[in-house]
Design a protein around this motif. Structure first.
Motif, mmCIF file in Angstrom:
data_model
loop_
_atom_site.group_PDB
_atom_site.id
_atom_site.type_symbol
_atom_site.label_atom_id
_atom_site.label_comp_id
_atom_site.label_asym_id
_atom_site.label_seq_id
_atom_site.Cartn_x
_atom_site.Cartn_y
_atom_site.Cartn_z
ATOM 1 N N LEU A 118 54.803 56.449 -9.830
ATOM 2 C CA LEU A 118 55.530 55.352 -10.508
ATOM 3 C C LEU A 118 54.422 54.175 -10.463
ATOM 4 C CD1 LEU A 118 58.683 54.911 -7.928
ATOM 5 C CD2 LEU A 118 58.491 55.795 -10.204
ATOM 6 N N LEU A 119 54.429 53.463 -11.579
ATOM 7 C CA LEU A 119 53.583 52.120 -11.808
ATOM 8 C C LEU A 119 54.352 50.994 -11.628
ATOM 9 C CD1 LEU A 119 51.259 50.886 -13.566
ATOM 10 C CD2 LEU A 119 52.670 51.476 -15.607
ATOM 11 N N TYR A 120 53.752 50.218 -10.626
ATOM 12 C CA TYR A 120 54.325 48.865 -10.512
ATOM 13 C C TYR A 120 53.446 47.870 -11.191
ATOM 14 C CZ TYR A 120 56.913 51.312 -6.978
ATOM 15 O OH TYR A 120 57.806 51.959 -6.228
ATOM 16 N N TRP A 121 53.927 46.821 -11.669
ATOM 17 C CA TRP A 121 53.314 45.400 -12.098
ATOM 18 C C TRP A 121 53.769 44.239 -11.602
ATOM 19 C CZ3 TRP A 121 56.189 48.570 -15.510
ATOM 20 C CH2 TRP A 121 56.906 48.073 -16.342
ATOM 21 N N HIS B 130 52.540 33.770 -7.476
ATOM 22 C CA HIS B 130 51.781 33.876 -8.666
ATOM 23 C C HIS B 130 50.742 35.036 -8.343
ATOM 24 C CE1 HIS B 130 49.620 32.288 -12.164
ATOM 25 N NE2 HIS B 130 48.638 32.975 -11.604
ATOM 26 N N PRO B 131 51.261 36.214 -8.407
ATOM 27 C CA PRO B 131 50.344 37.385 -8.033
ATOM 28 C C PRO B 131 49.007 37.567 -8.903
ATOM 29 C CG PRO B 131 52.607 37.968 -8.615
ATOM 30 C CD PRO B 131 52.284 36.598 -8.967
ATOM 31 N N TYR B 132 48.042 37.866 -8.257
ATOM 32 C CA TYR B 132 46.969 38.245 -9.050
ATOM 33 C C TYR B 132 46.401 39.885 -8.851
ATOM 34 C CZ TYR B 132 42.039 37.968 -10.747
ATOM 35 O OH TYR B 132 40.752 38.269 -11.492
ATOM 36 N N ALA B 133 46.533 40.252 -7.744
ATOM 37 C CA ALA B 133 46.120 41.816 -7.614
ATOM 38 C C ALA B 133 47.102 42.241 -6.613
ATOM 39 C CB ALA B 133 44.676 42.135 -6.798
ATOM 40 N N LEU B 134 47.503 43.624 -6.968
ATOM 41 C CA LEU B 134 48.715 44.249 -6.419
ATOM 42 C C LEU B 134 48.241 45.649 -5.861
ATOM 43 C CD1 LEU B 134 51.886 44.130 -6.442
ATOM 44 C CD2 LEU B 134 51.811 45.312 -8.334
ATOM 45 N N ASP B 135 48.594 46.036 -4.653
ATOM 46 C CA ASP B 135 48.830 47.384 -4.133
ATOM 47 C C ASP B 135 49.799 47.799 -3.239
ATOM 48 O OD1 ASP B 135 47.332 49.580 -3.727
ATOM 49 O OD2 ASP B 135 45.417 48.676 -3.287
ATOM 50 N N ILE B 136 49.593 48.838 -2.630
ATOM 51 C CA ILE B 136 50.716 49.488 -1.714
ATOM 52 C C ILE B 136 50.353 49.496 -0.126
ATOM 53 C CG2 ILE B 136 52.378 51.451 -1.330
ATOM 54 C CD1 ILE B 136 52.320 52.019 -4.113
ATOM 55 N N GLY C 34 51.296 37.806 -0.070
ATOM 56 C CA GLY C 34 52.584 38.051 -0.304
ATOM 57 C C GLY C 34 53.123 39.598 -0.331
ATOM 58 N N SER C 35 54.283 39.854 -0.050
ATOM 59 C CA SER C 35 54.738 40.941 -0.169
ATOM 60 C C SER C 35 56.343 41.360 0.031
ATOM 61 C CB SER C 35 54.403 41.890 1.399
ATOM 62 O OG SER C 35 55.292 41.299 2.396
ATOM 63 N N VAL C 36 56.790 42.304 -0.713
ATOM 64 C CA VAL C 36 58.281 42.799 -0.666
ATOM 65 C C VAL C 36 58.332 44.268 -0.196
ATOM 66 C CG1 VAL C 36 59.162 41.131 -2.491
ATOM 67 C CG2 VAL C 36 58.054 43.624 -3.107
ATOM 68 N N LEU D 149 55.450 48.618 1.761
ATOM 69 C CA LEU D 149 55.212 47.210 1.175
ATOM 70 C C LEU D 149 54.555 47.513 -0.093
ATOM 71 C CD1 LEU D 149 54.641 45.079 4.394
ATOM 72 C CD2 LEU D 149 56.784 45.516 3.244
ATOM 73 N N LEU D 150 54.909 46.367 -1.141
ATOM 74 C CA LEU D 150 54.045 46.067 -2.232
ATOM 75 C C LEU D 150 53.641 44.514 -1.600
ATOM 76 C CD1 LEU D 150 56.192 46.603 -5.337
ATOM 77 C CD2 LEU D 150 53.921 47.804 -4.767
#
Length: 899
Positions: A518-521, A549-555, A571-573, A559-560
């Motif tokens: 899966l690809l998240y953005w 205001h997200p900049y970089a994203l990871d798992i 931040g996270s969800v 959690l994202l």
């Protein structure tokens, strides 16, 4: 024009009540007293907003502590052993301490939001605190070196906190929508709700006397008590309409409490039948009083398991009823339950000039390693799980470094220098790095040893997010330019495919779930996170989050997580998009954190087609899919007849191009040509043809006019091991870098441009582009002669040809800089310059609404706090304006809980 004011009936009633209250108080006022020269054995510490007021129980003034760190004081506590005071300041967003005499003021815990309650543990010498905005209860050592969150779930507005160190217990109140009084071990374990329900309104002051709890209910204006288990609940006193208690302290003889509206501290004799008629004024305060603490000599003589040798804990000892629990502020607790070690999973976060490693514990960011400060201005970070080495892009040195966790670094790439490497990712099997460069508009690749470099994809707009699927040999990236999209391509630069190109604006961070494919953005403009399959199918919305205001994203586990510019933290969800949360980070003042990468030592190592490859030592293996790969020569080209890479022509010490321009009308030019000595001879007007540096390098002198207007087939000066050539021409100083790379060569002619501090560009109009807060580009014509000659004249731009401007003057020094120009014959028409717009996108602070408008270049935004929150004092609205050259003023506003 005079402003009109209208009083409602309610306002009139309030005024009358306050007048009556003040009249009554003045009648009960104690006589004024001067500050004594010695500290008495017993006195009250009153938080009176901008100062701390120390008074004896009979009203004699001990002293007033007022300094730059008493801006809005709420909670107070003390340590009798060291004659120290602690307080929470919601303007400073910190826990502060000083001596009783007001000296030795210092901050213990910073980077809070609304620090409310504070309490002191004399056994372990720790400070406990609550934050009503971060919704956390934490503990810190007195030197501030260690701090851990204890409770961060199911809290709404935690406020007052008190301790029973001899029993290893702590109590606190939560004044949120579901008000309650709770208890837990001082380690945060064994949490229990003691008092809760509809009849508990706004609990404020909380204290213990004997075997009972006492608290104030600010909504019902009453004082209550219960036993220490929450049973035997009793209403001690219901106050009349003109008394509004807040903070409280109790002895066996007297109850003391603050009144916010009347600005007094009351004393009430303790009895089984309390009466408001027995109230007396201890002292009046200059401003609104909040917290209250009773200082009594000898009271801190408490002994528990943490009292001796820190409970044998390496970092922090937290008392419990039957012993203690050790805790780690940096790292995680080892199996021995005493020492601290490195965690299996670490969040590496880039912030300003530091790289920090964190773990998530109790809903907060806890340091896992010491900060790395050896890189000047890091922007992105990637981790090789096979070596635990970090790879960091530095936008100051315009380079990529290999960095160990203790901060030692090795240069990987700076020749030619990078422009602005937003993101990097590591193929830890092939040992190569991929990076996005948003100024050069490319995706590049370089070996971790720095001995091979290649431009993989060019002609991009604003590439940013970057992730690798090593097993399949694929690269995924986001582009937030004029045509925003998410794409993928093989690691060899083949099979390029657009995955997402509709309903997308600012795709900043992207990440991959390799197991689920899966690809998240995260879209920082549309405030949403989406997900799709690796091939772009089955696109769906994960959630919309207006305050991020997200900049970089990871798992991170389930959690994202992302680096968040709105909250200046992480931040996270949940992986399903639920339970949005931002994380408290003690002692850290984040400002627009950028790179974020999760390292998991237990994660499976990817397979790759390059495992067991037969590439030679002078080649680099790059996978093109899951089963095949290509070998790229580090130097020269592959020769099928020898099955080896041709060795390049070396520029050894015996051949360093030089020239001596004896005439002031000539300028030294270093060039390469397919024919040595060809392309522009000495004193000639012909152009210097710059091509691939495979044949040779030479130096020549060109006529100054010809040089400035020379039409060349390719330009791409970059710095390498050769010396610079420089020559003074008619008071103008020119300098060029030597060396060329294939990726810098252009295909069409374009005029050269030069500038110096003493002689600006011979161009009268420059068109500036600047990004407004809504993300659109606007154009403005300005006179170049108005630019500061000692600052950067050329920044970047674009035109109808793809050549590069060679010169940039910065504080009188010539440096290389990528830019572009437009020509018509030999005449330079204009240069397009990107102006550094300092406005950026303004977003609504937490618990507020935002509305914006623009007039010309100026942006104006109005902020309206939600009900119960204020910006300053009683003010719940404010405006921010922005000039692109200066930035937002004021720089930042926050809505805080109205006390």
């Amino acid at each position: 024009m005079l402003r009109q004011f209208h009083l409602s009936l309610f306002d009139v009633v309030v005024v009358v009540v306050v007048v009556v209250a003040v009249t009554m108080i003045e009648a009960m006022d104690p006589p004024e007293a001067t500050e004594p020269t010695t500290i008495p054995d017993e006195f009250l510490i009153v938080a009176e907003t901008t100062s701390l007021r120390l008074v004896t129980p009979n009203g004699s003034l001990v002293r007033t502590i007022e300094n730059t760190q008493t801006q809005r004081v709420v909670g107070v506590a003390h340590n009798v052993d060291t004659q120290t005071i602690f307080w929470t300041d919601i303007s400073l967003e910190a826990i502060v301490t000083s001596n009783v005499d007001g000296t030795n003021v210092r901050t213990i815990v910073s980077r809070l939001v609304i620090p409310s309650g504070v309490a002191y543990d004399p056994s372990a010498k720790h400070v406990y605190f609550s934050d009503s905005s971060l919704d956390v209860i934490g503990v810190a050592t007195l030197d501030g070196n260690y701090s851990v969150p204890l409770i961060s779930t199911d809290l709404v507005e935690p406020r007052a906190i008190i301790l029973q160190p001899s029993m290893g217990l702590m109590y606190w109140i939560d004044s949120g929508s579901k008000a309650k009084i709770e208890r837990a071990f001082m380690s945060g374990n064994n949490r229990t709700a003691l008092i809760e329900g509809y009849d508990l309104g706004w609990p404020y002051g909380l204290t213990i006397s004997g075997e009972r709890l006492y608290w104030i209910d600010g909504k019902a204006d009453k004082m209550e008590s219960s036993d220490l288990n929450g049973n035997d609940r009793q209403v001690m006193l219901t106050f009349s309409a003109n008394i509004h208690p807040f903070g409280m302290a109790i002895t066996s003889e007297t109850i003391y409490f603050t009144d916010r509206y009347a600005r007094v501290v009351y004393g009430l004799p303790m009895s089984s039948n309390l009466s408001e008629s027995d109230l007396s004024v201890v002292t009046r305060t200059r401003s609104t009083p909040y917290g209250l603490s009773l200082y009594r000599a000898g009271e801190n003589a408490t002994v528990n398991r943490c009292s001796l040798n820190n409970g044998d804990c390496e970092q922090m000892c937290l008392a419990e009823p039957t012993g203690r629990m050790c805790a780690c502020s940096v790292g995680v607790l080892n199996q021995d339950g005493v020492s601290c070690g490195e965690p299996d999973t670490v969040i590496f976060l880039v912030e300003n000039d530091e790289i920090r490693g964190y773990v998530l514990r109790n809903g907060a960011l806890q340091p896992a390693i010491a900060p790395i400060t050896t890189v000047k201005r890091p922007i992105s970070v990637a981790v090789d799980p096979t070596t635990e080495l970090l790879y960091v892009s530095d936008i100051t040195d315009r380079a990529i470094f290999e960095v160990t966790k203790d901060g030692q670094k090795r240069l990987v790439l700076d020749d030619p220098p990078l422009s602005y490497a937003d993101n990097i990712a590591v193929d830890y099997v092939s040992k190569v790095l991929y990076y996005t460069d948003r100024t050069a508009n490319i995706i590049g690749v370089v070996s971790v040893k720095g001995d091979w470099r290649k431009t993989l994809i060019g002609g991009l707009d604003e590439p940013r997010g970057l992730k690798l699927d090593i097993a399949e040999g694929m690269i995924y990236w986001s582009d937030w330019g004029s045509v925003p999209k998410i794409e993928r391509v093989s690691m060899t630069g083949e099979r390029r495919q657009v995955l997402v190109s509709t309903l997308i604006v600012w795709p900043n961070g992207i990440t991959l779930d390799l197991a689920k494919r899966l690809l998240y953005w995260a879209d920082a403009r549309l405030d949403k996170i989406e997900v799709c399959n690796f091939d772009g199918t089955n696109r769906r919305l994960l959630g919309t989050y207006p305050q991020v205001h997200p900049y970089a994203l990871d798992i991170y586990g389930d959690l994202l997580i992302w680096s968040d510019w709105q909250h200046n933290t992480v931040g996270s969800v949940n992986i399903d998009g639920s339970n949005f949360k931002v994380f408290f980070a003690p002692h850290v003042s984040f400002w627009r954190p950028t790179g974020l990468s999760v390292y998991n030592s237990s994660a499976p190592i990817a397979t790759s087609a390059c495992l067991g490859n037969d590439c030679s030592s002078d080649q680099v293996c790059v996978p093109e899919n899951s089963t095949s790969y290509q070998c790229f020569c580090k130097f020269g080209n592959y020769n099928p007849s020898t099955e080896k890479c041709d060795q390049p022509v070396k520029n050894d010490a015996d051949y360093k191009p030089t020239c001596d321009c004896v005439s002031t009308t000539l300028v030294c030019v270093l060039a390469v040509d397919v024919q040595l000595g060809g392309g522009g001879g000495a004193n000639g007007d012909a152009a210097a043809y710059l091509v691939k540096p495979k044949v040779g390098v030479y130096a020549t002198c060109l006529n100054r006019k010809s040089w400035e207007n020379a039409s060349v087939s390719a330009i791409g000066f970059v710095e390498n091991s050769w010396n610079d050539g420089a020559c003074s021409v008619s008071s103008k100083s020119f300098a060029v870098r030597q060396g060329f790379t294939e990726s810098n060569l252009a295909e069409r002619p374009c005029s050269l441009v030069s500038s110096s501090p003493t002689s600006p560009l011979d161009v009268k109009v420059v068109e500036h582009l600047y990004a407004s807060s809504n993300g659109r580009l606007r154009r403005r014509a300005v006179d170049l002669s108005t630019l500061n000659k000692d600052t950067e004249d050329l920044r970047s731009g674009s035109c109808d040809c793809e050549s590069e401007v060679l010169f940039r003057w910065l504080q009188g020094k010539a440096q290389t800089k990528t830019s572009n120009c437009t020509t018509k014959g030999n005449e330079l028409l204009a240069s397009i310059v990107i102006e550094n717009d300092k406005c950026g996108l303004l977003r609504a602070p937490p618990r507020s609404r935002l509305s914006c408008s623009s007039s010309g270049r100026q942006e104006t935004c109005s902020i309206q706090c939600d009900k119960g929150y204020v910006i300053n004092g009683s003010i719940s609205t404010a405006k921010q304006t922005c000039n692109p050259a200066v930035g937002w003023s004021p720089e930042e506003l926050r809505c805080r809980l109205a006390y």
